[in-house]
Design a protein around this motif. Structure first.
Motif, short mmCIF file in Angstrom:
data_model
loop_
_atom_site.label_atom_id
_atom_site.label_comp_id
_atom_site.label_asym_id
_atom_site.label_seq_id
_atom_site.Cartn_x
_atom_site.Cartn_y
_atom_site.Cartn_z
N TYR A 57 18.27 59.78 50.84
CA TYR A 57 17.07 60.02 50.76
C TYR A 57 16.85 61.50 50.19
O TYR A 57 15.91 61.79 49.37
N GLU A 58 17.47 62.46 50.63
CA GLU A 58 17.36 63.75 50.00
C GLU A 58 17.79 63.84 48.55
O GLU A 58 17.22 64.48 47.79
N VAL A 99 16.94 55.23 59.09
CA VAL A 99 16.23 56.61 58.70
C VAL A 99 14.97 55.90 57.93
O VAL A 99 15.01 55.10 57.13
N GLU A 135 11.27 60.85 56.53
CA GLU A 135 11.84 61.94 57.37
C GLU A 135 12.50 63.08 56.51
O GLU A 135 12.67 64.22 56.97
N THR A 136 12.47 62.72 55.28
CA THR A 136 13.12 63.66 54.42
C THR A 136 12.07 64.84 53.74
O THR A 136 11.01 64.42 53.48
N SER A 192 20.48 59.92 55.39
CA SER A 192 19.51 60.99 55.19
C SER A 192 19.97 61.64 53.66
O SER A 192 19.23 62.05 53.01
#
Length: 397
Positions: free
Chosen positions: A197-198, A228, A232-233, A194
């Motif tokens: 991706y952020e 992930v 979702e980010t 995650s």
């Protein structure tokens, strides 16, 4: 009328055809088939073609839908709404991502189609596309057809096979409009976090780059970990889209059905491009795909369990022959370091000729794929163990 009058003019292809990258693996396929034709028992672990059948309830949905006259007509150009709704439901259930079926989902003729189209939709000659190296070679095809420039992002083992954004030069960033990412990764089998991706969303926002997340292996994670989704980010839909195929999750590779989800304007452009090229998928295939997405997911869970058992069996056998390698956390591939002094191509040739085992040389996925081979976990456990045993007999480790 003389002979010259009857002589055909030579066929001269468009310049774009000359820019297409060479299909590196075509020669490997030919030599594999020749080896089989000679009567050798070849274990082919070099391709990414799922070896298990589609679940019966999906096949039955296709059979029933194929008999329905409503699907014998042209479907809506952008696909049936029920399939887009099924995609949105699946993303909400699996990733807690909200998608508007009408404006944030595009139906595709397989994931490859979308991955090639997106470059033609967004890139002009002179634009830069950031491409993972090693990576899926069809990214290169779309960039070539667009007449744009590729800038490779090395995926190095010491960085977990993640791109280092701070290593990309300012001149390339100024011209960059598109970036491909692919996790779980083909060929390295790495899985993104995650936090990665952020970082990606911040990077894309800062430089005005569209992110194309190839989530083909999104359902295949091991050791209790679920991969992930880029979407979702927070902010992901503002900077990009995700491609998802039914091929790997549901063993529907030959059905040619996939979808793109995310940014509304990019989805609109994909649909516009496809309006000029296709009249969507056969409606019965769309009905079966919807049944797969909305029906029981037991077959998906069992598929992951099968791949995990295959991984464990294969890597246990590799350790037994002295090939010390780390099991992959996702995808149905293993990315294995080549023993010295071999190149990836020479090692692949050796395994084919001396062990009748086919693997894909890493150089076929880009310059930074050199030093590795890709192995598909696409054979029963016994055959994977046998492949390792055959390699072990070469006494390379």
């Amino acid at each position: 009328m003389n002979e010259a009058t009857h002589r055909s003019r030579p066929i001269i292809p468009a310049e774009r055809m000359k820019q297409l990258p060479k299909q590196f693996f075509a020669d490997l396929v030919q030599r594999t088939n020749a080896r089989i034709a000679e009567g050798h028992d070849v274990i082919n672990l070099g391709q990414g073609n799922p070896d298990l059948p589609t679940a019966p309830h999906i096949v039955e949905a296709l059979q029933q839908a194929a008999a329905d006259p409503i699907y014998h007509r042209y479907p809506p150009f952008s696909g049936f709404s029920f399939l887009k709704e099924a995609v949105a439901l699946r993303y909400k259930t699996d990733y807690d991502v909200d998608l508007d079926p009408a404006s944030e989902v595009a139906v595709l003729f397989g994931g490859k189609t979308g991955l090639v189209e997106i470059s033609q939709i967004l890139l002009n000659p002179g634009d830069v596309c950031l491409v993972p190296d090693p990576g899926y070679p069809d990214y290169w095809s779309g960039v070539a057809l667009a007449g744009a420039e590729m800038v490779m992002m090395p995926l190095l083992e010491q960085h977990g096979f993640m791109p280092a954004y701070d290593a990309i030069g300012e001149e390339h960033l100024r011209r960059a409009k598109l970036m491909f990412l692919n996790y779980p990764n083909n060929p390295t089998s790495a899985v993104a976090s995650s936090s990665f991706y952020e970082e990606t969303v911040r990077f894309a926002e800062r430089h005005g780059i569209v992110v194309a997340s190839d989530f083909a292996y999104g359902a295949i994670g091991f050791d209790g970990q679920r991969p992930v989704s880029f979407l979702e980010t927070p902010g992901a839909k503002e900077v990009g889209i995700e491609f998802y195929t039914m091929s790997k999750t549901y063993n529907m590779a030959g059905w040619r059905v996939a979808f793109a989800v995310g940014n509304r304007e990019i989805i609109r452009l994909i649909n516009l491009m496809q309006d000029h090229m296709y009249v969507s998928l056969f409606g019965a295939v769309q009905a079966a795909a919807a049944a797969a997405l909305t029906g029981p997911q037991d077959s998906v869970c069992e598929l992951c369990a099968i791949y995990e058992r295959r991984r464990d069996a294969f890597f246990e056998a590799l350790r037994r022959i002295g090939w010390q390698v780390t099991p992959p956390p996702g995808s149905f591939f293993a990315w294995l370091p080549v023993p010295k002094p071999y190149s990836s191509a020479a090692f692949a040739d050796l395994l084919l000729e001396k062990a009748n085992v086919v693997v894909a040389p890493g150089i076929g996925f880009g310059e930074h794929g050199e030093g590795y081979v890709r192995v598909g976990l696409l054979a029963p456990e016994a055959r994977l163990r046998e492949a390792a045993d055959r390699i072990g007999q070469l006494a390379l480790f």
